[in-house]
Design a protein around this motif. Structure first.
Motif: not given
Ligand SMILES: Nc1ncnc2c1ncn2[C@@H]1O[C@H](COP(=O)(O)OP(=O)(O)OP(=O)(O)O)[C@@H](O)[C@H]1O
Ligand SMILES: [Mg+2]
Lengths: 305, 536
Positions: B164-181, B183-190
């Motif tokens: 659940l925590a990473f659902c939130g984190v990934a949703a945020l990353a998806a707003q900041l990054a411009r591409t899904s790649r 966003a996945n890199t940011i959230a996956g990196g976290l």
């Protein structure tokens, strides 16, 4: 004249779907060849076979005298291609994509590249993800025209272009034709085909239904008449080669096969004509006839209402 | 919004089911294997003491809290249950938010009369649902093999909370990054950072006198995976309170994401777009240049992961071993089990960490090969192959980039470990650290060759099988012993054959065999790729 593209009896199946079903296509050296057909007819599929991106399930095909599947790389050195859906690398700029694509064929002619960018009013510094549809199309067009090729294969190249850019495109086709290149142009824009193409091939459901010069094809269609006359509908309708007779206000409206024009004109002349409009067979009619037998029947049924 | 939710659920149901059932199965299988192997208290006490002594084990597993059956299982596998839940949530959330936006589907939805944040809200709801299912399935998995239900529920809740925590984190990353790649890199990196923080915090923890309990240091408390670990299911200090942190993070990040999605333009990110180059650099002209350029950012990401692992191996070896020495009982127990004195402890520590570096290298390599597939699906290959580039050449380019990626990751990790060892006063460990890194190369090559073969023969399955092979290889390599799997099955994983380096007796034969097999398979795949249609 030598044939640059020669395909006969092409078949391509995707599982159960028979996308090409015995298609014939021959494109002579130096001509601009229109490639037409309704959505889903198999134009893009044919083009992918011609490029060796997919392999025909049956039939024979040669492009530039080569087997497009086996000798793809060699053939591609001389082919410029604009795909139906231009999908660019989102992280590259337009300029980078142009250089990359032309480099695969040996590199752009520097002067030509600069001229094209100016003519197409294109900004090459933006990342591809921020380009509009028309601008993505321009990338593919500039990459195709920036290095001379002997064969240009263009799949709906002007979709998304504005009229000014379309004119630029037409000028480019005229230019490469003058240089002796051959063009296979798939398009839904009839005015473009009418203006540019020497010959056209019309396909439907994966089969070739018609091929020839535009005037040859026109021959196969009908001329429409609107006549103010004393003659009654039944008399005119009974003449051979006359179709779809009906009255519109004080006019009698009907279509005549090209072959039957002479006798119909003779019959009209003796019936006391007070007004006459004759419309030449339009390309539109030609296509509507070939694109969908169902379509023209549908329109006929609507008319009495 | 509920219609959107249903549509998203429909698109994802099988994939989510695999993740969730896979995790439940993993829980049940490990618990039952552990019950068989370490059936009595004495055996469990022995391995937990060993773990408290060998800090690499704490880093790659977790913290022990008593020797009951459940607590031992929780120590061994919770981190990975949480990792799976976190990755599932990350990929799912990004796929439906930034992924849809990038693909233009969001534009279609955005044109309909629904609120701008509805799609994201639907995605978050799907995340909640998936993680609730995760809680239920993991709980059931543990309970089914006879562990006490209370602890099983705690373990399930801790797993779901990490997701659940990473659902939130990934949703945020998806707003900041411009591409899904991105966003996945940011959230996956976290997710990776969360794992590492927990690993550091646990490896440096203080062990109790009996060696059965370890108290983590503060870095573990910065990690959503660490919070789950602190639930200490079936342990003496069992508590759900740490999960408040996970839920708070999920709510906060999700809320900020919703605010952002309401305010920003469709398709925009937070990072502005600068004008780029008008012409391609010399290196980009050609198919290999393109393959490298597309993978470059990814390789850097994986290499950064390698550097972190290297720093970790070099920097933590000393304090981790010191923590054991301070504890007289532990030191004695460990000496009996590991042997080789302090040098032996160092060796096992470094080798255990470098095994993870090998997984990173394999991941980077698989991603490079899979890139060829995503290029095909995205329609880029059609453009590339209409030039004078054969399909065989395109695959060769991917394989070469994969090779470069492996070398980059291993070099980054090996150098980081070696240099850190020099910095902390063990210059003699520089060479052995590099060796420990590069011994991972042949196993990674096997994954390159196998994904290339799948790409050539079964293009539509490339992505699933590519990552699936890595997962299976990882589980067999890291947990084959724990799960009591038969040798032949464990031997399927290339990681099983990587020798322990540094060490006394290193058998190089498996490395040569793996390298030879990889080269042969890759050599077969390349001409095979020429024989198939382009399939989107
Ligand atoms: N990879 C594929 N798998 C299955 N069916 C396919 C595939 N590619 C094309 N088809 C089918 O083959 C037929 C021909 O498609 P094609 O794209 O060639 O049409 P088209 O003439 O280019 O149409 P349009 O004018 O819309 O571009 C269609 O029915 C399409 O659904
Ligand atoms: Mg098409």
């Amino acid at each position: 004249m030598t044939e640059l593209i020669e395909a006969s009896g092409l078949v391509k199946t995707f599982g159960r779907v028979r996308a090409l079903d015995g298609l014939d296509l021959s494109v002579a050296s130096g001509e601009v060849h229109g490639f037409l057909g309704p959505n889903g007819a198999g134009k893009s599929t044919t083009i992918r076979v011609l490029l060796g991106l997919i392999r025909a399930s049956g039939g024979s095909v040669s492009v530039l005298g080569l087997d497009p599947w086996g000798d793809a790389v060699q053939a591609h050195r001389d082919i410029a291609y604009v795909p139906g859906d231009v999908n660019l690398w989102p992280s590259l700029t337009g300029g980078e994509a142009i250089d990359l694509l032309t480099s695969l064929r040996g590199g752009a002619a520097a002067g030509l590249r600069a001229d094209l960018i100016e003519e197409f009013e294109f900004d090459p510094r933006k990342k591809a993800r921020s380009y509009s549809k028309g601008n993505r199309q321009k990338v593919a067009l500039i990459a195709a025209f920036a290095r001379p090729a002997s064969l240009y294969i263009l799949d709906e190249p002007t979709s998304g272009l504005d009229p000014v850019m379309e004119a630029v495109f037409r000028r480019q086709i005229t230019r490469v034709k003058k240089d002796g290149a051959t063009v296979l142009l798939s398009s839904h824009i009839l005015s473009e085909v009418e203006e540019l193409c020497d010959r056209v091939t019309i396909i439907r459901s994966g089969k070739t239904v018609e091929t020839g010069t535009l005037s040859e094809l026109r021959h196969l269609t009908r001329t429409s008449f609107a006549v103010v006359t004393g003659a009654d509908a039944a008399t005119i309708g009974s003449l051979p080669g006359v179709h779809d007779v009906h009255t519109q206000a004080d006019k009698l409206v009907f279509d005549v096969d090209t072959d039957s024009l002479q006798p119909v004109l003779a019959a009209l002349a003796s019936s006391g004509v007070q007004g006459l409009t004759v419309a030449p067979p339009s390309l539109e009619d030609l296509f509507l006839r070939h694109y969908g037998a169902d379509l023209s029947r549908l329109e006929f049924e609507k008319e009495p209402a | 919004m509920f219609r959107l939710f249903r549509a998203q659920l429909r698109r994802d149901r099988w994939q989510l089911l695999y993740w969730i059932l896979g995790n439940g199965l993993f829980a049940a299988a490990s618990a039952s294997a552990l019950a068989q192997e370490f059936g009595n208290l004495a055996e469990r006490t022995a391995i937990l003491k060993l773990a408290s002594g060998n800090r690499a084990l704490l880093a790659i597993r977790g913290i022990p809290d008593g020797a009951t059956e459940g607590a031992t299982v929780y120590f061994e596998i919770f981190t990975y249950l949480a990792l799976v839940a976190a990755l599932m949530s990350t990929f799912m959330t990004v796929r439906h938010s930034r992924g849809d936006e990038e693909a233009g589907r969001a534009e279609l939805i955005g044109s309909t009369p629904i609120a701008r944040s509805s799609a994201l809200a639907a995605t978050l709801l799907l995340g909640i649902l998936a993680n609730v299912a995760m809680v239920i399935v993991v709980t059931a998995g543990f309970a089914a093999v006879g562990l006490p239900f209370g602890g099983a529920a705690f373990a399930g809740l801790a797993t779901g909370a990490a997701g659940l925590a990473f659902c939130g984190v990934a949703a945020l990353a998806a707003q900041l990054a411009r591409t899904s790649r991105a966003a996945n890199t940011i959230a996956g990196g976290l997710v990776g950072v969360a794992f590492l923080l927990r690993a550091v915090g646990d490896a440096l923890g203080t062990a109790s006198a009996d060696g059965l309990h370890v108290t983590s240091t503060w870095p573990s408390w910065l990690s959503p995976i660490g919070w789950g670990q602190q639930v200490r299911a079936w342990g003496a200090d069992e508590s759900l309170l740490p999960l408040l942190l996970s839920v708070t993070l999920a709510v906060l990040a999700g809320a900020v994401a919703v605010v952002l999605v309401r305010r920003r333009d469709l398709g925009s990110g937070l990072v502005g777009e600068r004008a780029g180059r008008a012409t391609a650099s010399r290196t980009l002209r050609g198919s290999f240049g393109l393959a490298w350029r597309l993978q470059r950012a990814g390789v850097i990401g994986w290499a950064v992961g390698g550097v972190l692992l290297g720093l970790f191996a070099g920097g933590l070896a000393d304090p981790a071993i010191a923590a054991v020495k301070d504890n007289g009982d532990l030191a004695a127990a460990v000496q009996g089990l590991v042997g080789g004195g302090t040098a032996g402890l160092f060796d096992t520590f470094v080798a255990a960490i470098m095994a993870f570096l090998g997984i990173l290298a394999a991941g980077a390599a698989i991603q490079a090969v899979l890139r060829g597939r995503s290029e095909e699906v995205d329609g880029h290959s059609e453009l590339l192959l209409s030039g004078a580039v054969s399909k065989a050449r395109a695959l060769l380019d991917s394989i070469l980039v994969a090779l470069l990626s492996i070398v980059a990751v291993l070099l980054a990790g090996g150098l980081a470990a070696g240099l850190t060892f020099i910095a902390v006063g063990h210059p003699d460990r520089f060479g052995s650290s590099l060796a420990a890194a590069f011994v991972q190369l042949p196993a990674a090559l096997v994954f390159v060759a196998a994904s290339a073969l799948v790409f050539a023969l079964l293009p539509r399955l490339t992505v699933g099988l590519g990552w699936g092979m890595l997962t299976v290889g990882f589980v067999l390599g890291q947990f084959g012993g724990l799960l009591k799997l038969p040798d032949w099955l464990r031997d399927v994983s290339p990681f099983t054959h990587t020798p322990v380096v540094p060490g006394d007796r290193v058998d190089w034969t498996p490395l040569l065999v793996m390298a030879a097999i990889s080269i042969a398979v890759a050599a077969v795949s390349i001409p095979l790729a020429r024989r198939r249609d382009l399939v989107s």
